[in-house]
Design a protein around this motif. Structure first.
Motif, short mmCIF file in Angstrom:
data_model
loop_
_atom_site.label_atom_id
_atom_site.label_comp_id
_atom_site.label_asym_id
_atom_site.label_seq_id
_atom_site.Cartn_x
_atom_site.Cartn_y
_atom_site.Cartn_z
N THR A 147 5.16 -13.16 37.71
CA THR A 147 5.36 -14.52 37.18
C THR A 147 4.83 -14.61 35.76
O THR A 147 3.78 -14.06 35.45
CB THR A 147 4.66 -15.54 38.08
OG1 THR A 147 5.17 -15.43 39.41
CG2 THR A 147 4.89 -16.95 37.57
N THR A 160 15.71 -24.11 31.52
CA THR A 160 15.14 -25.38 32.00
C THR A 160 14.97 -26.31 30.80
O THR A 160 14.49 -25.90 29.74
CB THR A 160 13.81 -25.15 32.75
OG1 THR A 160 13.36 -26.40 33.28
CG2 THR A 160 12.74 -24.56 31.85
N TYR A 175 4.07 -17.62 32.75
CA TYR A 175 3.87 -19.04 32.54
C TYR A 175 3.90 -19.37 31.04
O TYR A 175 3.58 -18.52 30.20
CB TYR A 175 2.52 -19.48 33.10
CG TYR A 175 2.34 -19.22 34.56
CD1 TYR A 175 1.68 -18.06 35.00
CD2 TYR A 175 2.81 -20.10 35.52
CE1 TYR A 175 1.50 -17.80 36.34
CE2 TYR A 175 2.64 -19.84 36.87
CZ TYR A 175 1.98 -18.70 37.28
OH TYR A 175 1.81 -18.44 38.62
N TYR A 190 14.35 -20.69 28.06
CA TYR A 190 14.85 -19.58 28.88
C TYR A 190 13.76 -18.54 29.10
O TYR A 190 13.11 -18.09 28.15
CB TYR A 190 16.03 -18.90 28.19
CG TYR A 190 17.26 -19.76 28.07
CD1 TYR A 190 17.48 -20.54 26.94
CD2 TYR A 190 18.21 -19.80 29.10
CE1 TYR A 190 18.61 -21.33 26.82
CE2 TYR A 190 19.34 -20.59 28.99
CZ TYR A 190 19.53 -21.36 27.85
OH TYR A 190 20.65 -22.14 27.75
N CYS A 191 13.60 -18.17 30.33
CA CYS A 191 12.73 -17.05 30.66
C CYS A 191 13.42 -15.76 30.27
O CYS A 191 14.65 -15.63 30.42
CB CYS A 191 12.44 -17.07 32.15
SG CYS A 191 11.38 -15.74 32.74
N TRP A 213 9.41 -16.14 26.76
CA TRP A 213 10.21 -17.36 26.69
C TRP A 213 10.92 -17.46 25.35
O TRP A 213 10.34 -17.16 24.29
CB TRP A 213 9.31 -18.58 26.86
CG TRP A 213 8.64 -18.63 28.19
CD1 TRP A 213 7.43 -18.09 28.52
CD2 TRP A 213 9.15 -19.21 29.39
NE1 TRP A 213 7.15 -18.31 29.85
CE2 TRP A 213 8.20 -19.01 30.40
CE3 TRP A 213 10.32 -19.91 29.70
CZ2 TRP A 213 8.39 -19.46 31.70
CZ3 TRP A 213 10.50 -20.36 30.99
CH2 TRP A 213 9.55 -20.14 31.98
N LEU A 248 5.64 -24.40 32.16
CA LEU A 248 6.81 -23.71 32.70
C LEU A 248 6.37 -22.47 33.47
O LEU A 248 5.38 -21.84 33.12
CB LEU A 248 7.77 -23.29 31.59
CG LEU A 248 8.23 -24.38 30.62
CD1 LEU A 248 9.22 -23.78 29.61
CD2 LEU A 248 8.85 -25.54 31.36
N SER A 249 7.13 -22.14 34.50
CA SER A 249 6.88 -20.91 35.23
C SER A 249 8.20 -20.19 35.45
O SER A 249 9.27 -20.80 35.49
CB SER A 249 6.20 -21.18 36.57
OG SER A 249 7.05 -21.94 37.40
N CYS A 250 8.11 -18.88 35.61
CA CYS A 250 9.29 -18.05 35.85
C CYS A 250 8.88 -16.92 36.77
O CYS A 250 7.99 -16.14 36.44
CB CYS A 250 9.83 -17.51 34.54
SG CYS A 250 11.17 -16.32 34.72
N GLU A 299 13.26 -20.21 37.12
CA GLU A 299 12.36 -21.00 36.29
C GLU A 299 12.08 -22.35 36.94
O GLU A 299 12.89 -22.86 37.71
CB GLU A 299 13.00 -21.24 34.93
CG GLU A 299 13.35 -19.97 34.20
CD GLU A 299 14.40 -20.21 33.13
OE1 GLU A 299 14.66 -19.28 32.35
OE2 GLU A 299 14.97 -21.30 33.10
N GLY A 340 16.71 -16.12 32.42
CA GLY A 340 16.77 -17.15 33.43
C GLY A 340 17.89 -18.13 33.14
O GLY A 340 18.59 -18.02 32.14
#
Length: 114
Positions: free
Chosen positions: A77, A108, A79, A94-95, A36, A20-22, A6, A105
């Motif tokens: 990915t 973050t 987002y 959390y992803c 998420w 956010l990205s994962c 993440e 994940g």
């Protein structure tokens, strides 16, 4: 096995935005749902947004109209665009990925100052 990385958390003022990205790696061809969750200390982890492959997004009522989830399946990915952030959005995000089991994940931190 699926690994998730993440990025994009941080500190922002109320009314601001974060993205956010994962990125998923490993056995990604079996990925169905990506999304998420978030958690604050002392509370259960809660859904923020989910999106199944080829499906419509599903949002928590508290973020609907402010957050947007999107996926780039070619890049594995997911987002989360977060707009009009509020202090109550402060949490560890959390992803989440579902393949044959759930993967999470590392989390973050998103902090929204009022």
């Amino acid at each position: 096995q699926v690994q998730l990385v993440e990025a994009g958390g941080g500190l922002v003022q109320a009314g601001g935005s974060l993205r956010l990205s994962c990125v998923a790696s490993g056995t990604t061809f079996t990925i169905n749902t990506m999304g998420w969750y978030r958690q604050v200390p002392g509370k259960q982890r809660e859904l923020v947004a989910l999106m199944a492959s080829g499906g419509l997004p599903n949002y928590a009522a508290s973020v609907k109209g402010r957050f947007t989830i999107s996926r780039d399946n070619a890049q594995n990915t997911v987002y989360l665009q977060m707009n009009s952030l509020k202090a109550e959005d402060t949490a560890v995000y959390y992803c989440y990925v579902w393949t044959l089991r759930a993967y999470w994940g590392q989390g973050t931190q998103v902090t929204v100052s009022s």
